[in-house]
Design an enzyme around this catalytic site. Structure first.
Site, PDB file in Angstrom:
ATOM      1  N   HIS A 115      -2.857  -9.422   8.204  1.00  0.00           N
ATOM      2  CA  HIS A 115      -3.384  -9.003   9.489  1.00  0.00           C
ATOM      3  C   HIS A 115      -3.705  -9.790  10.660  1.00  0.00           C
ATOM      4  CE1 HIS A 115      -4.635  -5.382   6.732  1.00  0.00           C
ATOM      5  NE2 HIS A 115      -3.581  -5.533   6.626  1.00  0.00           N
ATOM      6  N   HIS A 128       0.888  -1.199   0.067  1.00  0.00           N
ATOM      7  CA  HIS A 128       0.158   0.187   0.069  1.00  0.00           C
ATOM      8  C   HIS A 128       0.868   1.233   0.164  1.00  0.00           C
ATOM      9  CE1 HIS A 128      -4.193  -1.553   0.809  1.00  0.00           C
ATOM     10  NE2 HIS A 128      -3.521  -2.775   0.868  1.00  0.00           N
TER      11      HIS A 128
END
Length: 379
Positions: free
Chosen positions: A195, A86
């Site tokens: 995550h 990202h």
């Protein structure tokens, strides 16, 4: 003895469900992580990527990170970071994290293996960074890991910071690294990208995904309810790493409910009883109702409960959609085939678009869509 805080996947600037309060939640969790590190008086911070949610973060996201960086510098500490997928600009440009170098933010491994040395408290620690290497960079990753491992072999205490999905954690086509490519000579390996948290002992090394500090997807709800979100407080002494998980207490609770119209209300009430308001934050409820439903009545019922939770717009699933079978294996190709059933053409299109988007190949994605529509691309 050296102590540091490993945090990851903070995704500053993310606005899940297009809710402003969710953007604030990500900042809140990040601030808490920094608070923990400063309260523990760690020697330095380690961030294993996806610092920001977008490669061109908003002014608000930049300001939030600037404020944290100022606190870190004022305490006389540094933060070592790598780029997540990202964080990496889609065009030739400077990564956002790079503009904070004057605030003791040290970006490592932008284009491959890069190291620095930390000295303090009678301990020298070699810190090596390798940023995310998806797409055309992926072929170079095994060699970069070999370089890093050779460097760690000559260091008593060492830390690897990297942002990659390792096989076994995601479907094969989404992974950058194989298990047998992972270095073995580091004291601690701070991984990012996954995550959910995990920690494995590999020889003398501790391999760890710290996990994200907040949820970016409904797929994380069950794991978060089970394990919470946390950061890793790591103690390094004579090459040995000891990890203590410290839970984040400001994470907004989320609930996912699969129901039918006849039982959804009982399930919602039961879930809210088990997940009350936490630190002043109402839980967010994602509700899926299968079969025939009175949508207006459901909406009116949930509106009356708005003081107890934040209800997203319910998803109403027809009998046909709820009958879709889950594929036997974990590949995306099988999922597309199961979803589109007898429409092989659509399944193939979805697979091609998925692969090109996964590899950041926008031109190929564009050409695939034009080809499906029968449009000749102008040269």
């Amino acid at each position: 003895m050296v102590r540091f805080l490993h945090l990851s996947d903070t995704h500053l600037g993310a606005r899940q469900y297009m809710m402003e309060l969710r953007e604030e939640d990500f900042y809140d969790a990040f601030r808490e992580a920094i608070d923990i590190g400063l309260a523990e008086d760690v020697d330095f911070f380690v961030h294993s990527g996806d610092l920001f949610h977008y490669a061109d973060p908003s002014n608000r996201a930049l300001t939030e990170f600037k404020n944290a960086a100022l606190r870190i510098r004022e305490s006389g500490k540094k933060m070592y970071v790598v780029l997540g997928d990202h964080d990496r600009p889609k065009r030739i440009d400077f990564p956002a994290a790079d503009i904070f170098d004057h605030l003791n933010i040290v970006l490592l491994g932008r284009d491959g293996c890069e190291s620095t040395l930390y000295s303090g408290n009678g301990e020298e620690v070699m810190i090596c960074g390798i940023s995310n290497m998806k797409g055309f960079r992926k072929a170079r990753l095994p060699e970069e890991y070999r370089k890093a491992d050779a460097m760690a072999k000559d260091s008593l205490s060492s830390v690897l910071i990297t942002h990659q999905a390792v096989e076994g954690y995601l479907p094969p086509e989404e992974c950058e690294a194989l298990k047998n490519e992972i270095p073995v000579n580091f004291s601690y390996m701070a991984f990012g990208h996954i995550h959910d948290s995990d920690q494995v002992k590999m020889g003398r090394s501790v391999f760890a995904y710290a996990g994200s500090t907040e949820m970016t997807s409904t797929r994380e709800i069950k794991a978060c309810a089970r394990n919470g979100k946390a950061v890793n407080l790591v103690t390094l002494e004579n090459g040995n790493a000891v990890v203590k998980r410290i839970n984040l207490r400001r994470v907004r609770p989320q609930i996912e409910i699969d129901a039918r119209e006849e039982n959804y209300l009982a399930l919602v009430r039961d879930a809210l009883e088990k997940n009350p308001v936490h630190n002043g934050k109402l839980p967010i409820v994602t509700l899926k109702i299968s079969g025939k439903s009175d949508r207006l009545k459901v909406g009116e019922t949930l509106e009356k409960m708005k003081d107890t939770a934040i209800f997203r717009k319910p998803e109403f699933i027809s009998e046909d959609r709820s009958a879709i079978e889950k594929p036997d294996d974990n590949s995306m190709k099988s999922y597309f085939a199961a979803y589109f059933k007898d429409n092989a053409e659509m399944a193939s299109l979805a697979e091609k678009m998925y692969e090109s988007l996964l590899n950041d190949d926008d031109d190929r994605t564009y050409s695939t869509v034009l080809g499906y529509l029968g449009i000749t691309e102008e040269r």
